[in-house]
Design a protein around this motif. Sequence first.
Motif, mmCIF file in Angstrom:
data_model
loop_
_atom_site.group_PDB
_atom_site.id
_atom_site.type_symbol
_atom_site.label_atom_id
_atom_site.label_comp_id
_atom_site.label_asym_id
_atom_site.label_seq_id
_atom_site.Cartn_x
_atom_site.Cartn_y
_atom_site.Cartn_z
ATOM 1 N N GLY A 173 53.453 -16.805 -23.383
ATOM 2 C CA GLY A 173 53.069 -15.997 -22.236
ATOM 3 C C GLY A 173 51.969 -15.003 -22.560
ATOM 4 N N SER A 174 51.568 -14.271 -21.518
ATOM 5 C CA SER A 174 50.490 -13.280 -21.642
ATOM 6 C C SER A 174 50.954 -11.934 -21.103
ATOM 7 N N ARG B 81 49.276 -7.696 -20.594
ATOM 8 C CA ARG B 81 48.163 -6.758 -20.746
ATOM 9 C C ARG B 81 48.710 -5.349 -20.875
ATOM 10 N N ASN C 94 47.469 -12.937 -25.290
ATOM 11 C CA ASN C 94 47.734 -14.296 -24.831
ATOM 12 C C ASN C 94 48.445 -15.085 -25.925
ATOM 13 N N SER C 95 49.027 -16.199 -25.530
ATOM 14 C CA SER C 95 49.706 -17.080 -26.491
ATOM 15 C C SER C 95 50.668 -16.298 -27.381
ATOM 16 N N GLN D 187 44.684 -7.204 -24.067
ATOM 17 C CA GLN D 187 45.110 -8.445 -23.425
ATOM 18 C C GLN D 187 45.691 -9.340 -24.500
ATOM 19 N N ARG E 6 43.688 -14.630 -29.969
ATOM 20 C CA ARG E 6 44.793 -14.506 -29.003
ATOM 21 C C ARG E 6 44.741 -13.185 -28.239
ATOM 22 N N PHE E 7 44.363 -12.121 -28.917
ATOM 23 C CA PHE E 7 44.337 -10.785 -28.314
ATOM 24 C C PHE E 7 42.899 -10.341 -28.087
ATOM 25 N N THR E 8 42.693 -9.569 -27.031
ATOM 26 C CA THR E 8 41.384 -8.996 -26.748
ATOM 27 C C THR E 8 41.546 -7.522 -26.427
#
Length: 121
Positions: A16-17, A19, A83-84, A81, A66-68
């Motif tokens: 899942g994701s 934020r 993700n994964s 953010q 994966r992360f931002t």
Amino acid sequence: QVQLVESGGGLLQPGGSLRLSCAASGSIRSINAMGWYRQAPGEQRELVATISSGGYTYYVDFVKGRFTISRDNAKNTVYLQMNSLKPEDTAVYYCNANVRTWSDTLYRAYWGQGTQVTVSS
């Protein structure tokens, strides 16, 4: 003088994701680097990602791709953010900001209270 408030944590399944947000407020003159750290149960707090005031980013290896991390300087806010997501990403996530207040000549590190992220099936 300065408060950092995180939000966006929660419980979700692997893959899942999510934020995260962290807003800084108070007597802020300027902020240079901002970042995210995390601490899993029984572990030391570790760096996740940082971003400079000019937008330069740094990620540790286990979140690259994966992360931002991003920031809105007008709002004194930093985002992460994710993700994964994996079960091993489970931790309390803390934001950090190097802030110069109107009453100070130096930048000092401030921390948020943390937000829990749990990744589990």
